[in-house]
Design a protein around this motif. Structure first.
Motif, PDB file in Angstrom:
ATOM      1  N   LYS A  16     -33.613 -48.147 -15.581  1.00 54.62           N
ATOM      2  CA  LYS A  16     -33.518 -46.997 -14.394  1.00 54.62           C
ATOM      3  C   LYS A  16     -34.865 -47.020 -13.728  1.00 54.62           C
ATOM      4  CE  LYS A  16     -31.496 -45.809 -17.783  1.00 54.62           C
ATOM      5  NZ  LYS A  16     -30.499 -44.830 -19.185  1.00 54.62           N
ATOM      6  N   TRP A  17     -35.020 -47.023 -12.835  1.00 54.54           N
ATOM      7  CA  TRP A  17     -36.032 -46.146 -12.123  1.00 54.54           C
ATOM      8  C   TRP A  17     -35.986 -44.857 -11.248  1.00 54.54           C
ATOM      9  CZ3 TRP A  17     -35.641 -45.996  -7.012  1.00 54.54           C
ATOM     10  CH2 TRP A  17     -34.720 -46.430  -5.738  1.00 54.54           C
ATOM     11  N   GLY A  18     -36.971 -44.475 -11.030  1.00 51.31           N
ATOM     12  CA  GLY A  18     -37.255 -42.962  -9.984  1.00 51.31           C
ATOM     13  C   GLY A  18     -38.207 -43.036  -9.628  1.00 51.31           C
ATOM     14  N   GLN A  19     -37.865 -42.038  -7.943  1.00 50.72           N
ATOM     15  CA  GLN A  19     -39.355 -42.190  -7.074  1.00 50.72           C
ATOM     16  C   GLN A  19     -39.183 -40.747  -7.128  1.00 50.72           C
ATOM     17  OE1 GLN A  19     -38.466 -44.546  -3.264  1.00 50.72           O
ATOM     18  NE2 GLN A  19     -39.362 -46.286  -4.822  1.00 50.72           N
ATOM     19  N   LEU A  52     -41.172 -50.590  -5.231  1.00 47.84           N
ATOM     20  CA  LEU A  52     -42.276 -49.779  -5.064  1.00 47.84           C
ATOM     21  C   LEU A  52     -43.005 -50.602  -3.533  1.00 47.84           C
ATOM     22  CD1 LEU A  52     -43.816 -52.374  -7.572  1.00 47.84           C
ATOM     23  CD2 LEU A  52     -44.014 -50.123  -7.211  1.00 47.84           C
ATOM     24  N   PRO A  53     -42.579 -49.115  -3.062  1.00 45.67           N
ATOM     25  CA  PRO A  53     -42.691 -49.094  -1.262  1.00 45.67           C
ATOM     26  C   PRO A  53     -43.791 -49.201  -0.533  1.00 45.67           C
ATOM     27  CG  PRO A  53     -42.562 -47.196  -2.448  1.00 45.67           C
ATOM     28  CD  PRO A  53     -42.078 -47.787  -3.197  1.00 45.67           C
ATOM     29  N   ASP A  54     -45.555 -49.035  -1.659  1.00 43.17           N
ATOM     30  CA  ASP A  54     -46.884 -49.170  -1.389  1.00 43.17           C
ATOM     31  C   ASP A  54     -47.825 -49.022  -2.066  1.00 43.17           C
ATOM     32  OD1 ASP A  54     -48.050 -46.654  -1.484  1.00 43.17           O
ATOM     33  OD2 ASP A  54     -45.565 -45.748  -0.328  1.00 43.17           O
ATOM     34  N   ALA A  55     -48.702 -49.697  -1.458  1.00 41.00           N
ATOM     35  CA  ALA A  55     -49.714 -49.320  -2.560  1.00 41.00           C
ATOM     36  C   ALA A  55     -50.409 -47.962  -3.293  1.00 41.00           C
ATOM     37  CB  ALA A  55     -50.563 -50.483  -2.335  1.00 41.00           C
ATOM     38  N   GLY A  56     -49.961 -47.084  -2.403  1.00 41.08           N
ATOM     39  CA  GLY A  56     -50.266 -45.935  -2.795  1.00 41.08           C
ATOM     40  C   GLY A  56     -49.650 -45.332  -4.012  1.00 41.08           C
ATOM     41  N   VAL A  57     -48.164 -45.760  -4.348  1.00 40.64           N
ATOM     42  CA  VAL A  57     -47.637 -44.733  -5.126  1.00 40.64           C
ATOM     43  C   VAL A  57     -48.347 -44.915  -7.265  1.00 40.64           C
ATOM     44  CG1 VAL A  57     -46.469 -47.381  -5.975  1.00 40.64           C
ATOM     45  CG2 VAL A  57     -45.238 -45.124  -6.457  1.00 40.64           C
ATOM     46  N   ARG A  58     -48.000 -44.552  -7.415  1.00 42.61           N
ATOM     47  CA  ARG A  58     -48.507 -44.580  -8.819  1.00 42.61           C
ATOM     48  C   ARG A  58     -46.873 -44.534  -9.806  1.00 42.61           C
ATOM     49  NH1 ARG A  58     -53.597 -42.650 -10.193  1.00 42.61           N
ATOM     50  NH2 ARG A  58     -55.210 -41.250  -9.359  1.00 42.61           N
ATOM     51  N   ALA A  75     -46.320 -56.494 -13.973  1.00 42.66           N
ATOM     52  CA  ALA A  75     -45.944 -56.736 -12.889  1.00 42.66           C
ATOM     53  C   ALA A  75     -46.313 -55.509 -11.889  1.00 42.66           C
ATOM     54  CB  ALA A  75     -44.297 -56.974 -12.350  1.00 42.66           C
ATOM     55  N   VAL A  76     -46.126 -54.151 -12.105  1.00 45.18           N
ATOM     56  CA  VAL A  76     -46.613 -53.641 -11.033  1.00 45.18           C
ATOM     57  C   VAL A  76     -47.789 -53.542 -11.213  1.00 45.18           C
ATOM     58  CG1 VAL A  76     -47.120 -50.600 -11.360  1.00 45.18           C
ATOM     59  CG2 VAL A  76     -45.152 -51.105 -12.244  1.00 45.18           C
ATOM     60  N   THR A  77     -49.526 -54.078 -12.010  1.00 44.77           N
ATOM     61  CA  THR A  77     -50.146 -53.693 -11.479  1.00 44.77           C
ATOM     62  C   THR A  77     -50.158 -54.574 -10.026  1.00 44.77           C
ATOM     63  OG1 THR A  77     -51.286 -53.096 -13.225  1.00 44.77           O
ATOM     64  CG2 THR A  77     -52.493 -54.433 -11.856  1.00 44.77           C
ATOM     65  N   ALA A  78     -49.640 -56.301 -10.435  1.00 41.92           N
ATOM     66  CA  ALA A  78     -49.782 -57.233  -9.492  1.00 41.92           C
ATOM     67  C   ALA A  78     -49.337 -56.705  -7.743  1.00 41.92           C
ATOM     68  CB  ALA A  78     -48.777 -57.987  -9.769  1.00 41.92           C
ATOM     69  N   SER A  79     -48.637 -55.809  -8.098  1.00 44.71           N
ATOM     70  CA  SER A  79     -47.886 -54.951  -6.838  1.00 44.71           C
ATOM     71  C   SER A  79     -48.175 -54.480  -6.075  1.00 44.71           C
ATOM     72  CB  SER A  79     -46.244 -55.224  -7.050  1.00 44.71           C
ATOM     73  OG  SER A  79     -45.119 -55.729  -7.494  1.00 44.71           O
ATOM     74  N   THR A  80     -48.997 -53.087  -7.112  1.00 51.19           N
ATOM     75  CA  THR A  80     -50.195 -51.907  -6.683  1.00 51.19           C
ATOM     76  C   THR A  80     -51.213 -52.283  -6.702  1.00 51.19           C
ATOM     77  OG1 THR A  80     -49.602 -51.230  -8.660  1.00 51.19           O
ATOM     78  CG2 THR A  80     -47.790 -51.169  -6.736  1.00 51.19           C
ATOM     79  N   GLY A  81     -51.835 -53.343  -7.111  1.00 54.51           N
ATOM     80  CA  GLY A  81     -53.083 -53.095  -7.674  1.00 54.51           C
ATOM     81  C   GLY A  81     -53.706 -51.933  -8.258  1.00 54.51           C
ATOM     82  N   ALA A  82     -52.398 -51.040  -9.347  1.00 57.62           N
ATOM     83  CA  ALA A  82     -52.719 -49.877  -9.566  1.00 57.62           C
ATOM     84  C   ALA A  82     -52.336 -50.468 -11.475  1.00 57.62           C
ATOM     85  CB  ALA A  82     -52.337 -48.645  -8.976  1.00 57.62           C
ATOM     86  N   PRO A  83     -52.856 -49.075 -12.793  1.00 57.68           N
ATOM     87  CA  PRO A  83     -52.457 -49.193 -13.492  1.00 57.68           C
ATOM     88  C   PRO A  83     -50.818 -49.056 -13.538  1.00 57.68           C
ATOM     89  CG  PRO A  83     -54.235 -47.834 -13.516  1.00 57.68           C
ATOM     90  CD  PRO A  83     -54.263 -48.933 -12.482  1.00 57.68           C
ATOM     91  N   ALA A  84     -49.758 -49.311 -15.028  1.00 57.39           N
ATOM     92  CA  ALA A  84     -48.702 -48.030 -14.798  1.00 57.39           C
ATOM     93  C   ALA A  84     -48.963 -47.891 -16.388  1.00 57.39           C
ATOM     94  CB  ALA A  84     -47.835 -49.083 -15.169  1.00 57.39           C
ATOM     95  N   ARG A  85     -48.286 -46.286 -16.819  1.00 57.72           N
ATOM     96  CA  ARG A  85     -49.085 -45.911 -17.390  1.00 57.72           C
ATOM     97  C   ARG A  85     -47.914 -45.235 -18.771  1.00 57.72           C
ATOM     98  NH1 ARG A  85     -52.617 -40.220 -18.712  1.00 57.72           N
ATOM     99  NH2 ARG A  85     -52.424 -40.143 -20.661  1.00 57.72           N
ATOM    100  N   VAL A  86     -48.210 -46.137 -19.989  1.00 59.39           N
ATOM    101  CA  VAL A  86     -46.353 -45.894 -20.701  1.00 59.39           C
ATOM    102  C   VAL A  86     -46.685 -44.806 -21.219  1.00 59.39           C
ATOM    103  CG1 VAL A  86     -45.731 -46.569 -22.512  1.00 59.39           C
ATOM    104  CG2 VAL A  86     -46.745 -47.953 -21.159  1.00 59.39           C
TER     105      VAL A  86
END
Length: 269
Positions: A16-19, A52-58, A75-86
């Motif tokens: 599941k995801w939430g924005q 993922l709507p834009d590169a500015g998302v965390r 996958a998140v990093t490839a799409s946004t250029g930013a890390p995803a924190r677990v």
């Protein structure tokens, strides 16, 4: 600091995801992703392309499937250029953790407990602090207990309807897998009807009994919060529900991750 967040809730049966935007949960959904794809970053990237709507998302991840974490992060990093924190059990918490084995505590449970406490238990100018029970009815039935003095005590883990059905179908040679519908009458007049009654009414009765036992251990009357995909099965069964809170895990994971990021920035600054 970016104010747009994507939180992924990786469960045993669904992702599941939430924005969140400026602290508000704006949109939710499920990824079109099979459990067999969890190990493949390309599958994650394909499933996330419209989320993922834009590169500015965390991005943050709360997960009960450890093997899926690294591919999802990639996958998140490839799409946004930013890390995803677990989300981990270590770090900022809104309560004292009294759990004896925090290394085995599922972060989905921790997130549900945090959201329940922050929004319904913690003292405000208008109301004193109050204990909370966070009932999450999904693949498993979990109930988290936070006492009114801001102490997370633990809770219970029990099977949900799907696990009950699968256990009976696997363990009983002549018992079929059935649709998880609530029968109109508790007395089964066929094998399918009997299984439905045992599973669905049994699940509801189990939840009711567990809530009553946990409530009796607390020094005050707790607020009872209900969430999860099978929550509708319990809304008419539990004698008292203070609030049905969809996406409690997503909400709690977001609050924990944002506060921990701010804590890290303060320490590094």
């Amino acid at each position: 600091m970016a104010t747009s967040w994507l939180i992924l809730d990786i469960g045993n049966s669904a992702v599941k995801w939430g924005q969140f935007a400026n602290g508000v949960l704006r949109d939710t959904g499920r990824l079109e992703l099979d459990r067999s794809d969890f190990a493949h970053p390309a599958a994650w990237q394909a499933a996330l392309k419209d989320v993922l709507p834009d590169a500015g998302v965390r991005a943050g991840i709360v997960s009960v499937v450890p093997d899926a974490n690294a591919p999802a992060q990639a996958a998140v990093t490839a799409s946004t250029g930013a890390p995803a924190r677990v989300l981990q059990t270590e770090g900022w918490l809104p309560f004292t953790l009294a759990y004896k084995t925090p290394q085995t505590l599922g972060t989905d449970r921790l997130a549900a407990a945090a959201a329940a406490w922050l929004d319904y238990g913690m003292a405000t100018e208008a109301n004193p602090a109050r204990s909370v029970l966070a009932v999450d009815a999904g693949t498993a039935l979990t109930i988290e207990v936070v006492r009114h003095d801001a102490t997370y005590l633990g809770g219970v883990i029990a099977p949900g309807p799907r696990l009950l059905r699968d256990a009976l179908a696997t363990g009983g040679a002549q018992l079929p897998a059935i649709d998880l519908n609530v029968p109109a009458h508790p007395t089964g007049t066929s094998t399918e009807h009997a299984l439905q009654s045992g599973i669905m009414h049994g699940f509801a009765g189990m939840a009711e009994g567990l809530v009553a036992r946990l409530e009796a251990t607390l020094p005050d009357t707790p607020r009872i919060l209900l969430t999860g995909g099978a929550a509708s099965l319990l809304q008419d069964t539990l004698p008292r529900i203070d609030a049905h809170v969809p996406h409690l895990v997503l909400r709690g994971a977001y609050r924990l991750l944002v506060n921990r990021m701010e804590e890290d920035l303060a320490q590094s600054g």
